[in-house]
Design a protein around this motif. Structure first.
Motif, PDB file in Angstrom:
ATOM      1  N   PHE A 197       1.554   6.492  -1.087  1.00  0.00           N
ATOM      2  CA  PHE A 197       2.139   5.813  -2.244  1.00  0.00           C
ATOM      3  C   PHE A 197       3.456   5.149  -1.848  1.00  0.00           C
ATOM      4  O   PHE A 197       4.365   5.794  -1.335  1.00  0.00           O
ATOM      5  N   PHE A 198       3.555   3.833  -2.133  1.00  0.00           N
ATOM      6  CA  PHE A 198       4.735   3.045  -1.757  1.00  0.00           C
ATOM      7  C   PHE A 198       5.616   2.792  -2.981  1.00  0.00           C
ATOM      8  O   PHE A 198       5.124   2.374  -4.031  1.00  0.00           O
ATOM      9  N   HIS A 199       6.905   3.020  -2.812  1.00  0.00           N
ATOM     10  CA  HIS A 199       7.846   2.849  -3.924  1.00  0.00           C
ATOM     11  C   HIS A 199       8.072   1.374  -4.234  1.00  0.00           C
ATOM     12  O   HIS A 199       7.842   0.483  -3.421  1.00  0.00           O
ATOM     13  N   GLY A 200       8.538   1.117  -5.462  1.00  0.00           N
ATOM     14  CA  GLY A 200       8.896  -0.226  -5.875  1.00  0.00           C
ATOM     15  C   GLY A 200      10.378  -0.504  -5.648  1.00  0.00           C
ATOM     16  O   GLY A 200      11.070   0.255  -4.979  1.00  0.00           O
ATOM     17  N   GLY A 201      10.835  -1.599  -6.247  1.00  0.00           N
ATOM     18  CA  GLY A 201      12.235  -1.969  -6.099  1.00  0.00           C
ATOM     19  C   GLY A 201      12.433  -3.393  -5.641  1.00  0.00           C
ATOM     20  O   GLY A 201      13.478  -3.721  -5.062  1.00  0.00           O
TER      21      GLY A 201
END
Length: 221
Positions: free
Chosen positions: A94-98
């Motif tokens: 799972f890759f974080h946003g931003g």
């Protein structure tokens, strides 16, 4: 997944979604291993690019104590007749946003812990951020591909199945996951096989970069 865990996962996602843009990334820390009261093992600051510095190209790994009966039963039911049982639990990366300029894997610690209680392994990578002199696109996708390739290489070591990997993410992270799922050249460049992935989950994803740059010209910088 029971209702209490589902609520915990949703709380984790909702909280992280509100903190994604502008979240300051912490300084790099040494690799560590923690064992929770429920037997979940959390490995932090695992470096997926050899020789890299800082915390950008690191990931945290949440490993269940034992495969839950529900996960084992579902895997058995989904297995084609005559196929050998899978070796290891499924893994969600799972890759974080931003907006590719902020965010950190620590935002999704609760997500990792929640899914690990259900018998799933969860990897949450950091990646190099753009802006302030950082590398521009597609460096972030390349980092995502390197993280998946590293995880597949170390699957047996950590007890998850290298052929049962789902990629996902929130916002900008959903875009990274989508690129791995639908643009095979990135995993190929990382020395891996695109067909190794078995699923994709995108939450509030940013997928049309051309439209994004038209609406928000600052993204061109």
């Amino acid at each position: 997944m029971n209702s209490s865990t589902r609520r915990a996962v949703l709380r984790a996602l909702a909280g992280a979604a509100g903190l994604g843009h502008g979240w300051r990334r912490a300084a790099a820390a040494p690799v560590s291993s923690q064992l929770t009261a429920g037997g979940i093992r959390k490995l932090t600051e695992l470096r997926y690019v050899s020789g890299s510095r800082g915390g950008a190209q690191t990931l945290d790994l949440y490993l269940p104590a034992l495969p839950s009966p529900k996960v084992a039963q579902a895997a058995t039911a989904a297995r084609p007749e005559g196929a050998a049982p899978a070796k290891g639990v499924p893994l969600l990366v799972f890759f974080h946003g931003g907006a590719w300029i902020s965010g950190d894997k620590d935002q999704y610690a609760l997500l990792g812990l929640s899914l690990a209680t259900q018998g799933f392994a969860v990897a949450i990578p950091n990646y190099r951020l753009a802006g302030s002199g950082g590398p521009r696109h597609p460096a972030q996708v390349q980092d995502a591909a390197q993280a998946v390739a590293w995880l597949r290489q170390h699957a047996a070591e950590h007890g998850f199945a290298r052929d049962r990997i789902v990629v996902g993410g929130h916002s900008a992270g959903a875009y990274l996951a989508a690129m791995l799922a639908f643009a095979p050249e990135f995993l190929k460049a990382a020395g891996d096989k695109p067909e190794a992935l078995c699923g994709f989950v995108g939450l509030e994803g940013i997928y049309d970069l051309q439209e994004l740059a038209t609406r928000f010209p600052s993204y061109r910088e």
